[in-house]
Design a protein around this motif. Structure first.
Motif, PDB file in Angstrom:
ATOM      1  N   VAL A  84       0.569  -1.078  -0.066  1.00 45.24           N
ATOM      2  CA  VAL A  84       0.646   0.240  -0.002  1.00 45.24           C
ATOM      3  C   VAL A  84       0.512   1.405   0.369  1.00 45.24           C
ATOM      4  O   VAL A  84       1.941   1.115   0.104  1.00 45.24           O
ATOM      5  N   ARG A  85      -0.033   2.068  -0.139  1.00 44.13           N
ATOM      6  CA  ARG A  85       0.917   3.555  -0.419  1.00 44.13           C
ATOM      7  C   ARG A  85       1.006   3.543   1.035  1.00 44.13           C
ATOM      8  O   ARG A  85      -0.043   3.844   1.597  1.00 44.13           O
ATOM      9  N   GLN A  86       2.361   5.441   0.953  1.00 44.58           N
ATOM     10  CA  GLN A  86       1.870   5.924   2.499  1.00 44.58           C
ATOM     11  C   GLN A  86       0.842   6.713   3.083  1.00 44.58           C
ATOM     12  O   GLN A  86       0.544   6.550   3.903  1.00 44.58           O
ATOM     13  N   ASP A  87       0.354   6.435   2.080  1.00 45.11           N
ATOM     14  CA  ASP A  87      -1.131   7.747   2.794  1.00 45.11           C
ATOM     15  C   ASP A  87      -2.247   6.546   2.227  1.00 45.11           C
ATOM     16  O   ASP A  87      -3.213   7.649   2.433  1.00 45.11           O
ATOM     17  N   ALA A  88      -2.311   5.132   2.083  1.00 49.17           N
ATOM     18  CA  ALA A  88      -2.926   4.607   2.338  1.00 49.17           C
ATOM     19  C   ALA A  88      -3.955   4.391   3.698  1.00 49.17           C
ATOM     20  O   ALA A  88      -3.928   5.191   4.603  1.00 49.17           O
ATOM     21  N   THR A  89      -5.533   4.869   3.547  1.00 46.09           N
ATOM     22  CA  THR A  89      -6.537   4.283   4.333  1.00 46.09           C
ATOM     23  C   THR A  89      -6.594   3.157   5.037  1.00 46.09           C
ATOM     24  O   THR A  89      -5.922   2.567   4.733  1.00 46.09           O
ATOM     25  N   SER A  90      -6.945   3.810   6.584  1.00 39.48           N
ATOM     26  CA  SER A  90      -7.357   2.339   7.373  1.00 39.48           C
ATOM     27  C   SER A  90      -8.141   1.288   6.805  1.00 39.48           C
ATOM     28  O   SER A  90      -7.156  -0.128   7.094  1.00 39.48           O
ATOM     29  N   ASP A  91      -8.996   2.006   5.651  1.00 35.31           N
ATOM     30  CA  ASP A  91      -9.428   0.630   4.891  1.00 35.31           C
ATOM     31  C   ASP A  91      -8.905   0.263   4.056  1.00 35.31           C
ATOM     32  O   ASP A  91      -8.939  -1.464   3.375  1.00 35.31           O
ATOM     33  N   GLU A  92      -8.125   0.764   3.884  1.00 36.91           N
ATOM     34  CA  GLU A  92      -7.242   0.100   2.552  1.00 36.91           C
ATOM     35  C   GLU A  92      -6.320  -0.375   3.256  1.00 36.91           C
ATOM     36  O   GLU A  92      -5.675  -1.698   2.427  1.00 36.91           O
ATOM     37  N   ILE A  93      -5.356  -0.652   4.164  1.00 38.97           N
ATOM     38  CA  ILE A  93      -4.757  -1.316   4.582  1.00 38.97           C
ATOM     39  C   ILE A  93      -5.315  -2.752   5.278  1.00 38.97           C
ATOM     40  O   ILE A  93      -5.018  -3.150   4.624  1.00 38.97           O
ATOM     41  N   LYS A  94      -6.313  -2.413   5.962  1.00 36.47           N
ATOM     42  CA  LYS A  94      -7.362  -3.372   6.620  1.00 36.47           C
ATOM     43  C   LYS A  94      -7.625  -4.279   5.319  1.00 36.47           C
ATOM     44  O   LYS A  94      -7.283  -5.745   5.409  1.00 36.47           O
ATOM     45  N   ARG A  95      -7.920  -3.778   4.273  1.00 35.87           N
ATOM     46  CA  ARG A  95      -8.097  -4.879   2.821  1.00 35.87           C
ATOM     47  C   ARG A  95      -6.696  -5.724   2.119  1.00 35.87           C
ATOM     48  O   ARG A  95      -7.370  -6.951   1.783  1.00 35.87           O
ATOM     49  N   ALA A  96      -6.269  -4.720   2.482  1.00 38.93           N
ATOM     50  CA  ALA A  96      -4.950  -5.607   1.825  1.00 38.93           C
ATOM     51  C   ALA A  96      -4.394  -6.622   2.798  1.00 38.93           C
ATOM     52  O   ALA A  96      -3.897  -7.312   2.194  1.00 38.93           O
ATOM     53  N   TYR A  97      -4.794  -6.376   3.923  1.00 40.68           N
ATOM     54  CA  TYR A  97      -4.159  -7.001   4.821  1.00 40.68           C
ATOM     55  C   TYR A  97      -5.194  -8.720   4.630  1.00 40.68           C
ATOM     56  O   TYR A  97      -4.772  -9.420   4.702  1.00 40.68           O
ATOM     57  N   ARG A  98      -6.083  -8.093   4.790  1.00 39.33           N
ATOM     58  CA  ARG A  98      -6.988  -9.630   4.327  1.00 39.33           C
ATOM     59  C   ARG A  98      -6.962 -10.630   3.174  1.00 39.33           C
ATOM     60  O   ARG A  98      -6.651 -11.396   3.212  1.00 39.33           O
ATOM     61  N   LYS A  99      -6.252  -9.650   2.235  1.00 39.63           N
ATOM     62  CA  LYS A  99      -6.227 -10.591   0.667  1.00 39.63           C
ATOM     63  C   LYS A  99      -5.119 -11.098   1.213  1.00 39.63           C
ATOM     64  O   LYS A  99      -4.880 -11.929   0.490  1.00 39.63           O
ATOM     65  N   LEU A 100      -4.154 -10.519   1.812  1.00 39.83           N
ATOM     66  CA  LEU A 100      -3.156 -10.691   1.567  1.00 39.83           C
ATOM     67  C   LEU A 100      -2.139 -12.554   2.549  1.00 39.83           C
ATOM     68  O   LEU A 100      -2.032 -12.745   2.312  1.00 39.83           O
ATOM     69  N   ALA A 101      -3.756 -11.968   3.872  1.00 33.51           N
ATOM     70  CA  ALA A 101      -3.149 -13.058   5.137  1.00 33.51           C
ATOM     71  C   ALA A 101      -4.327 -14.733   4.708  1.00 33.51           C
ATOM     72  O   ALA A 101      -4.424 -15.295   4.903  1.00 33.51           O
ATOM     73  N   ARG A 102      -5.504 -14.022   3.681  1.00 32.89           N
ATOM     74  CA  ARG A 102      -6.322 -15.287   2.849  1.00 32.89           C
ATOM     75  C   ARG A 102      -5.159 -16.409   1.788  1.00 32.89           C
ATOM     76  O   ARG A 102      -5.482 -17.303   1.858  1.00 32.89           O
ATOM     77  N   GLU A 103      -4.582 -15.069   1.320  1.00 33.57           N
ATOM     78  CA  GLU A 103      -3.089 -16.197   0.162  1.00 33.57           C
ATOM     79  C   GLU A 103      -1.858 -16.725   1.034  1.00 33.57           C
ATOM     80  O   GLU A 103      -2.003 -17.859   0.460  1.00 33.57           O
ATOM     81  N   LEU A 104      -1.595 -16.474   2.087  1.00 42.73           N
ATOM     82  CA  LEU A 104      -0.572 -16.641   2.766  1.00 42.73           C
ATOM     83  C   LEU A 104      -0.854 -17.516   3.994  1.00 42.73           C
ATOM     84  O   LEU A 104       0.090 -17.848   4.721  1.00 42.73           O
ATOM     85  N   HIS A 105      -1.940 -17.952   4.275  1.00 42.64           N
ATOM     86  CA  HIS A 105      -2.245 -18.077   5.165  1.00 42.64           C
ATOM     87  C   HIS A 105      -1.987 -20.048   5.900  1.00 42.64           C
ATOM     88  O   HIS A 105      -1.905 -20.367   4.285  1.00 42.64           O
ATOM     89  N   PRO A 106      -1.084 -20.091   7.314  1.00 42.86           N
ATOM     90  CA  PRO A 106      -0.364 -21.632   6.507  1.00 42.86           C
ATOM     91  C   PRO A 106      -1.573 -22.632   6.276  1.00 42.86           C
ATOM     92  O   PRO A 106      -1.499 -23.696   6.053  1.00 42.86           O
ATOM     93  N   ASP A 107      -2.923 -22.527   6.504  1.00 43.19           N
ATOM     94  CA  ASP A 107      -3.909 -24.088   6.188  1.00 43.19           C
ATOM     95  C   ASP A 107      -4.478 -23.763   4.535  1.00 43.19           C
ATOM     96  O   ASP A 107      -4.130 -24.593   3.999  1.00 43.19           O
ATOM     97  N   VAL A 108      -3.748 -22.410   4.196  1.00 38.12           N
ATOM     98  CA  VAL A 108      -4.161 -22.404   2.453  1.00 38.12           C
ATOM     99  C   VAL A 108      -2.428 -22.486   2.032  1.00 38.12           C
ATOM    100  O   VAL A 108      -2.156 -23.329   0.939  1.00 38.12           O
ATOM    101  N   ASN A 109      -1.781 -21.794   2.736  1.00 37.94           N
ATOM    102  CA  ASN A 109       0.161 -22.118   1.609  1.00 37.94           C
ATOM    103  C   ASN A 109       0.929 -22.508   2.553  1.00 37.94           C
ATOM    104  O   ASN A 109       1.509 -22.093   3.615  1.00 37.94           O
ATOM    105  N   PRO A 110       1.374 -23.696   2.411  1.00 37.56           N
ATOM    106  CA  PRO A 110       2.125 -24.076   3.782  1.00 37.56           C
ATOM    107  C   PRO A 110       3.427 -23.816   3.746  1.00 37.56           C
ATOM    108  O   PRO A 110       4.150 -24.679   4.306  1.00 37.56           O
ATOM    109  N   GLU A 111       3.977 -23.848   2.914  1.00 35.10           N
ATOM    110  CA  GLU A 111       5.601 -23.325   1.695  1.00 35.10           C
ATOM    111  C   GLU A 111       6.492 -22.666   3.151  1.00 35.10           C
ATOM    112  O   GLU A 111       5.114 -21.753   3.970  1.00 35.10           O
ATOM    113  N   GLU A 112       7.235 -22.519   3.822  1.00 36.71           N
ATOM    114  CA  GLU A 112       7.957 -22.109   4.680  1.00 36.71           C
ATOM    115  C   GLU A 112       8.304 -20.235   4.702  1.00 36.71           C
ATOM    116  O   GLU A 112       7.853 -20.027   5.086  1.00 36.71           O
ATOM    117  N   ALA A 113       8.475 -19.429   2.898  1.00 34.66           N
ATOM    118  CA  ALA A 113       8.542 -18.462   2.928  1.00 34.66           C
ATOM    119  C   ALA A 113       7.236 -17.947   2.641  1.00 34.66           C
ATOM    120  O   ALA A 113       6.889 -16.892   2.819  1.00 34.66           O
TER     121      ALA A 113
END
Length: 385
Positions: A11-40
């Motif tokens: 996200v950009r440095q001037d991102a709103t709190s909602d933009e930060i929350k949406r970005a986190y939700r998207k990445l968390a769903r892709e990278l959660h250990p239950d979905v992606n067990p790779e160490e990286a």
């Protein structure tokens, strides 16, 4: 050097709190250990979670914008000289021994906004439903976002204030003497619970939690081929986190009900077809009601007990771990020949006449060898399958 928390979330440095929350939700769903067990992916998930913890907290974000790192020992990103090298300082050693930052090096307040927990719900399904898949509306009781304060936990027109006990640090320190000398230890502030701020006027609906428990209906789409004990993940349908944090996932666990006719072995189905000995001897076409509708089972004349007929592709869909269906299993029909236990005079006479015609009136028994497919040979073959 301070970590790039904005870059971690993309996200950009001037991102709103909602933009930060949406970005986190998207990445968390892709990278959660239950979905992606790779160490990286797991390391990336930890980095993303840390970035969200920092950027969702106004005080910590202010430190980042000033060029510091709120998660470093010094809290300001500059840090002092490390006599041990490799980024491992005296504060880390005191942390390892006493469970908190030594020599007064605080970790800073934790974020009020935390990710939510996963939830589990069990549903019962018939074999027919497991074969075709279903879309079922289910009632779920979980924590949801408070619609009155939208997760802030504050009453309308108010905001959190700095905790007077810890001065916004989220921890209080105490000095103890030990054989090592004077040791400064820290623990979470008992007033603000490590948040560094308090809510003087909490929301009357959620009492400052930013979430409330509610019952709601959602549609669960269960794919064909599921089996007993399998779980289907519904992303983002679990518990909303404290402070209105992103929701966890809802797992729907299947409880498969027994079937009156068929037994299941993976994607294959097994059933037993009982026929009279006359039918087995003469042959016949026997109707069988399957999951796909009626099916005619053709018995050849002279069908033997324990005969197994395999109907290819008449089983259940093969559900892969990817969620895709890859073909279907087979239907195994096991023939059981029924021998009458009670005969009237006429039936007895006819059977004796048949035995005489077949030269079997002497009741001579032949012992079949294993190579001829005797009983024990057939039992071993069935056990091996």
């Amino acid at each position: 050097m301070a970590r790039d928390y904005y870059g971690a979330l993309g996200v950009r440095q001037d991102a709103t709190s909602d933009e930060i929350k949406r970005a986190y939700r998207k990445l968390a769903r892709e990278l959660h250990p239950d979905v992606n067990p790779e160490e990286a992916a797991q390391q990336r998930f930890r980095d993303v979670t840390a970035a969200y913890e920092v950027l969702s907290d106004p005080q910590k974000r202010k430190i980042v914008d000033m060029g510091g790192d709120p998660l470093s020992n010094g809290g300001g990103g500059g840090g002092g000289h490390d006599p041990f090298g490799g980024g491992f300082g005296l504060g880390d050693i005191m942390d390892a021994f006493f469970g908190a930052a030594g020599a007064g090096g605080g970790r800073g307040p934790r974020s009020r906004v935390q990710p939510g927990s996963d939830a589990l719900l069990r549903i019962q399904m018939t074999l027919e439903e497991c074969a075709t898949g279903v879309s079922r509306e289910i009632a779920v009781e979980t924590a949801i976002l408070c619609d009155l304060c939208r997760g802030s936990g504050c009453a309308a027109g108010t905001s959190p204030t700095t905790c007077d006990t810890c001065g916004g640090r989220g921890e209080v320190q105490s000095v103890q003497r030990s054989f090592l000398g004077q040791v400064v230890t820290a623990r979470a502030c008992p007033v603000c619970r490590g948040l560094g701020e308090v809510i003087p006027d909490p929301c009357r609906q959620c009492a400052g939690e930013g979430r409330v428990r509610a019952r709601r209906n959602i549609t669960a789409k269960i794919p064909p081929g599921v089996a007993d004990g399998m779980r289907v993940r519904l992303s983002g349908q679990g518990e909303v986190g404290p402070g209105g944090g992103p929701a966890g996932d809802l797992y729907v666990e299947v409880e498969e009900l027994p079937h009156a006719t068929f037994e299941r072995a993976g994607a294959d189905l097994h059933c037993t077809l009982r026929v009279p000995m006359t039918t087995a001897a003469l042959g016949a076409v026997v109707p069988l009601e399957t999951l796909d509708g009626p099916l005619d089972i053709e018995l050849e004349p002279g069908t033997q007990p324990d005969t197994e007929l395999v109907m290819a592709g008449r089983g259940l869909p093969r559900l892969r771990s990817t969620g895709r269906v890859d073909g279907r299993g087979d239907l195994h029909v096991h023939i059981e020949v029924e021998v009458p236990t009670k005969l009237d005079a006429r039936q007895t006479e006819l059977l004796r006449e048949l035995a005489e015609l077949r030269g079997e009136e002497e009741h001579t028994l032949a012992i079949a060898s294993a190579r001829q497919g005797g009983l024990f040979s057939r039992l071993r073959q069935r056990h091996a399958r």
